[in-house]
Scaffold this motif. Structure first.
Motif, PDB file in Angstrom:
ATOM      1  N   THR A   1       3.092  18.447 -14.827  1.00  0.00           N
ATOM      2  CA  THR A   1       3.015  18.082 -16.510  1.00  0.00           C
ATOM      3  C   THR A   1       4.350  17.359 -16.777  1.00  0.00           C
ATOM      4  N   ARG A   2       4.316  16.033 -17.794  1.00  0.00           N
ATOM      5  CA  ARG A   2       5.197  15.325 -18.474  1.00  0.00           C
ATOM      6  C   ARG A   2       5.468  15.456 -19.725  1.00  0.00           C
ATOM      7  N   PHE A   3       6.979  15.074 -19.731  1.00  0.00           N
ATOM      8  CA  PHE A   3       6.824  14.256 -21.125  1.00  0.00           C
ATOM      9  C   PHE A   3       8.363  13.545 -21.261  1.00  0.00           C
ATOM     10  N   ALA A   4       7.285  12.475 -22.277  1.00  0.00           N
ATOM     11  CA  ALA A   4       8.362  10.584 -21.579  1.00  0.00           C
ATOM     12  C   ALA A   4       8.073   9.903 -22.767  1.00  0.00           C
ATOM     13  N   PRO A   5       9.441  10.460 -22.913  1.00  0.00           N
ATOM     14  CA  PRO A   5       9.598  10.009 -24.471  1.00  0.00           C
ATOM     15  C   PRO A   5       9.951   8.624 -24.566  1.00  0.00           C
ATOM     16  N   SER A   6      10.360   7.942 -25.168  1.00  0.00           N
ATOM     17  CA  SER A   6      10.965   6.417 -25.324  1.00  0.00           C
ATOM     18  C   SER A   6      12.454   6.138 -25.916  1.00  0.00           C
ATOM     19  N   PRO A   7      13.771   6.678 -25.647  1.00  0.00           N
ATOM     20  CA  PRO A   7      14.569   6.447 -26.218  1.00  0.00           C
ATOM     21  C   PRO A   7      14.912   5.943 -27.299  1.00  0.00           C
TER      22      PRO A   7
ATOM     23  N   ASP B   1      -2.373   9.636 -31.066  1.00  0.00           N
ATOM     24  CA  ASP B   1      -3.017   7.800 -31.077  1.00  0.00           C
ATOM     25  C   ASP B   1      -2.474   7.289 -29.694  1.00  0.00           C
ATOM     26  N   LEU B   2      -2.035   7.598 -28.585  1.00  0.00           N
ATOM     27  CA  LEU B   2      -2.252   7.429 -26.971  1.00  0.00           C
ATOM     28  C   LEU B   2      -3.777   7.078 -26.432  1.00  0.00           C
ATOM     29  N   ALA B   3      -4.857   7.838 -26.503  1.00  0.00           N
ATOM     30  CA  ALA B   3      -5.530   8.024 -26.149  1.00  0.00           C
ATOM     31  C   ALA B   3      -5.642   6.727 -25.859  1.00  0.00           C
TER      32      ALA B   3
ATOM     33  N   ALA C   1       4.109   1.042 -16.165  1.00  0.00           N
ATOM     34  CA  ALA C   1       4.854   2.019 -15.698  1.00  0.00           C
ATOM     35  C   ALA C   1       4.111   3.300 -15.597  1.00  0.00           C
ATOM     36  N   VAL C   2       3.117   3.655 -16.742  1.00  0.00           N
ATOM     37  CA  VAL C   2       2.787   5.204 -17.028  1.00  0.00           C
ATOM     38  C   VAL C   2       1.952   5.225 -15.696  1.00  0.00           C
ATOM     39  N   ALA C   3       1.282   4.712 -15.504  1.00  0.00           N
ATOM     40  CA  ALA C   3       0.033   4.157 -14.708  1.00  0.00           C
ATOM     41  C   ALA C   3       0.932   4.723 -12.838  1.00  0.00           C
TER      42      ALA C   3
ATOM     43  N   ASN D   1       0.040  15.438 -20.928  1.00  0.00           N
ATOM     44  CA  ASN D   1      -0.292  16.126 -22.472  1.00  0.00           C
ATOM     45  C   ASN D   1       0.764  14.339 -23.378  1.00  0.00           C
ATOM     46  N   ARG D   2      -0.069  13.977 -24.520  1.00  0.00           N
ATOM     47  CA  ARG D   2       0.628  13.459 -24.947  1.00  0.00           C
ATOM     48  C   ARG D   2      -0.566  13.531 -26.621  1.00  0.00           C
ATOM     49  N   GLY D   3       0.336  12.612 -27.124  1.00  0.00           N
ATOM     50  CA  GLY D   3      -0.342  12.441 -28.585  1.00  0.00           C
ATOM     51  C   GLY D   3      -1.456  12.193 -29.128  1.00  0.00           C
TER      52      GLY D   3
ATOM     53  N   ILE E   1      12.017   9.297 -18.949  1.00  0.00           N
ATOM     54  CA  ILE E   1      12.769   8.202 -20.034  1.00  0.00           C
ATOM     55  C   ILE E   1      12.173   7.155 -19.659  1.00  0.00           C
ATOM     56  N   GLU E   2      11.322   7.036 -21.002  1.00  0.00           N
ATOM     57  CA  GLU E   2      10.146   5.674 -20.772  1.00  0.00           C
ATOM     58  C   GLU E   2      11.207   4.156 -21.762  1.00  0.00           C
ATOM     59  N   ASP E   3      12.188   4.244 -20.695  1.00  0.00           N
ATOM     60  CA  ASP E   3      12.928   2.866 -21.432  1.00  0.00           C
ATOM     61  C   ASP E   3      12.940   1.339 -20.561  1.00  0.00           C
TER      62      ASP E   3
ATOM     63  N   SER F   1       5.321  -3.353 -17.852  1.00  0.00           N
ATOM     64  CA  SER F   1       4.593  -3.076 -19.525  1.00  0.00           C
ATOM     65  C   SER F   1       4.391  -1.643 -19.591  1.00  0.00           C
ATOM     66  N   TYR F   2       3.911  -1.048 -20.350  1.00  0.00           N
ATOM     67  CA  TYR F   2       4.111   0.009 -21.007  1.00  0.00           C
ATOM     68  C   TYR F   2       2.940   0.728 -19.707  1.00  0.00           C
ATOM     69  N   HIS F   3       1.624   0.491 -19.854  1.00  0.00           N
ATOM     70  CA  HIS F   3       0.740   0.694 -19.275  1.00  0.00           C
ATOM     71  C   HIS F   3       0.774   0.512 -17.853  1.00  0.00           C
TER      72      HIS F   3
ATOM     73  N   ALA G   1       7.243   9.299 -37.739  1.00  0.00           N
ATOM     74  CA  ALA G   1       8.098   8.034 -36.738  1.00  0.00           C
ATOM     75  C   ALA G   1       9.688   8.192 -36.888  1.00  0.00           C
ATOM     76  N   LYS G   2      10.179   7.824 -35.945  1.00  0.00           N
ATOM     77  CA  LYS G   2      11.470   8.590 -35.304  1.00  0.00           C
ATOM     78  C   LYS G   2      11.962   7.536 -36.543  1.00  0.00           C
ATOM     79  N   ARG G   3      11.862   6.788 -37.487  1.00  0.00           N
ATOM     80  CA  ARG G   3      12.965   6.721 -38.712  1.00  0.00           C
ATOM     81  C   ARG G   3      12.428   7.799 -40.063  1.00  0.00           C
TER      82      ARG G   3
HETATM   83  N1  GLU Z   1       7.091   6.647 -24.370  1.00  0.00           N
HETATM   84  C1  GLU Z   1       5.531   7.092 -25.294  1.00  0.00           C
HETATM   85  C2  GLU Z   1       6.567   7.637 -26.425  1.00  0.00           C
HETATM   86  O1  GLU Z   1       7.873   7.779 -26.764  1.00  0.00           O
HETATM   87  C3  GLU Z   1       4.868   7.788 -24.572  1.00  0.00           C
HETATM   88  C4  GLU Z   1       3.750   7.660 -22.943  1.00  0.00           C
HETATM   89  C5  GLU Z   1       2.838   8.406 -22.821  1.00  0.00           C
HETATM   90  O2  GLU Z   1       3.007   9.772 -22.638  1.00  0.00           O
HETATM   91  O3  GLU Z   1       2.436   8.722 -22.605  1.00  0.00           O
HETATM   92  O4  GLU Z   1       5.642   7.576 -27.306  1.00  0.00           O
END
Ligand code: GLU
Length: 287
Positions: free
Chosen positions: A11-17, A219-221, A201-203, A215-217, A46-48, A197-199, A256-258
Motif C-alpha cells: 500500500t502507499r500514502f502519496a502526499p503532494s508536498p 475525491d480522487l475516485a 506518474a501515479v499509474a 487507499n486514497r480519499g 512524494i508526488e512532487d 502529469s499526475y495521472h 484543505a492544506k490552507r
Molecule cells: N498526491 C495526491 C494528493 O496529495 C494523492 C494522489 C493519490 O493518492 O493517488 O492529493
C-alpha cells in the motif's frame, strides 16, 4: 521467493508536498498503513512533479510528522521528480501505439473554441477539450514543434478505448466498478513544464512499486477512470482501490492544506499527542 501470506498487501500514502499534513492526511496514511496487513509493505511516495508548488520544507515536515505519528515505511522514499525517465518511457510506449498528440492550445484558445463551436461537453473537471489539435496535419505539428511552440501531450482517448474495450476496477467494499475515462476527453499526459502529469506518474509509480491496494480519499475516485485506462494501455495489472471517506471540519467542509488549524504541525505545537491526533482523524473509529 517467499510466499506472501494471504493478507499481505503493498500500500502507499502519496502526499503532494504543497503544504503541511492535516488530519485528513492522517486518516489516509493510517488507512493505507493498516491495509498492508501482516507482513505487507507500506510506501510513502512524494508526488512532487509540480515543482512550482512543491517545496522541500514540506517534504521534510511530512516525513517528520509521519514519523512522529508512529508510522514506518519502506526506504528510500520515492520522489516523483527524480524519476522522470520512468514517465518518459511510458509516454514513448503510448506514442509508439500512436495514442498521443501534441496540443498547442492555451486555456483561452480552448475556451474560444468551445464558444465558437456552440457546445461544450462537460466532464467532471469542467469542459472537455474540443480536440482542436487532434485535427492538425503532421506537417503543421512538425512546423510548430520546429518553431519551439509550447505544447502538452494529450491522450487520444477514443483510440485508446478502441484498443482496450470496456474497463472496470475492483473497489473494496463495493466490488467491480465500471471505468468511464471517456467522460474526461483527451486528458493531458505530459505538461509543458514537466514531461508527465499526475495521472501518468501515479499509474507508473503504483505499478513500479507493486502496489496492490490504493487507499486514497473519495475525491480522487474519478481519477481512477483514467488510471485504469493507462494501466490497460501500458500492460500494468490493476490494483484494488479503497476510496475512503473524507475528513470534514466542524462546518462539514472537507479539509484543505490552507486550513492551518488542523495541520499536524499546529496540533503538535498546541501540545496534542500522536494518539490524540490519530483519534481526531477518526481513523480508529473506522476499524
Ligand atoms: N498526491 C495526491 C494528493 O496529495 C494523492 C494522489 C493519490 O493518492 O493517488 O492529493
Amino acid at each position: 521467493m517467499a510466499k506472501r501470506s494471504r493478507q499481505a498487501q503493498v500500500t502507499r500514502f502519496a502526499p503532494s508536498p504543497t503544504g503541511y499534513l492535516h488530519v485528513g492526511h492522517v486518516f489516509s496514511a493510517f488507512t493505507a498503513y493498516h491495509a498492508r496487513g501482516k507482513g505487507g509493505t507500506f510506501h510513502v511516495r512524494i508526488e512532487d512533479i509540480d515543482q512550482a508548488r512543491c517545496k522541500d520544507k514540506y517534504i521534510d515536515a511530512i516525513l517528520e510528522d509521519l514519523n512522529w505519528l508512529g508510522l514506518d515505511w519502506e526506504t528510500p522514499v520515492r520522489k516523483q521528480s527524480r524519476h522522470m525517465l520512468d514517465y518518459d518511457k511510458a509516454l514513448k510506449k503510448l506514442d509508439f501505439k500512436d495514442l498521443l498528440y501534441p496540443c498547442f492550445c492555451s486555456r483561452s484558445d480552448i475556451m474560444a473554441e468551445i464558444e465558437r463551436s456552440g457546445h461544450a461537453p462537460h466532464g467532471p473537471g469542467g469542459p472537455v477539450y474540443p480536440e482542436t489539435c487532434k485535427k492538425l496535419s503532421n506537417t503543421t505539428r512538425d512546423c510548430f514543434i520546429g518553431k519551439g511552440k509550447a505544447h502538452v501531450q494529450r491522450l487520444n482517448t477514443k483510440a485508446a478505448l478502441a484498443i482496450t474495450g470496456p474497463l472496470e476496477w475492483y473497489e473494496i467494499n463495493q466490488g467491480l466498478v465500471k471505468a468511464n475515462p471517456a467522460q474526461f476527453g483527451d486528458v493531458v499526459l505530459a505538461r509543458r513544464e514537466s514531461r508527465t502529469s499526475y495521472h501518468l506518474a501515479v499509474a507508473v509509480d503504483d505499478h513500479l512499486q507493486g502496489v496492490t491496494i490504493v487507499n486514497r480519499g473519495a475525491d480522487l475516485a474519478l481519477s481512477t477512470d483514467v488510471h485504469r485506462l493507462l494501466q490497460a494501455l501500458l500492460g500494468f495489472p490493476s490494483p484494488s482501490y479503497d476510496h475512503h471517506r473524507l475528513v470534514k471540519d466542524v462546518n462539514g467542509q472537507r479539509l484543505a492544506k490552507r486550513d492551518q488549524s488542523l495541520t499536524v504541525r499546529s496540533l503538535r505545537d498546541r501540545g496534542w499527542s500522536p494518539i490524540e491526533v490519530i483519534n481526531m482523524s477518526g481513523f480508529a473509529k473506522s476499524f
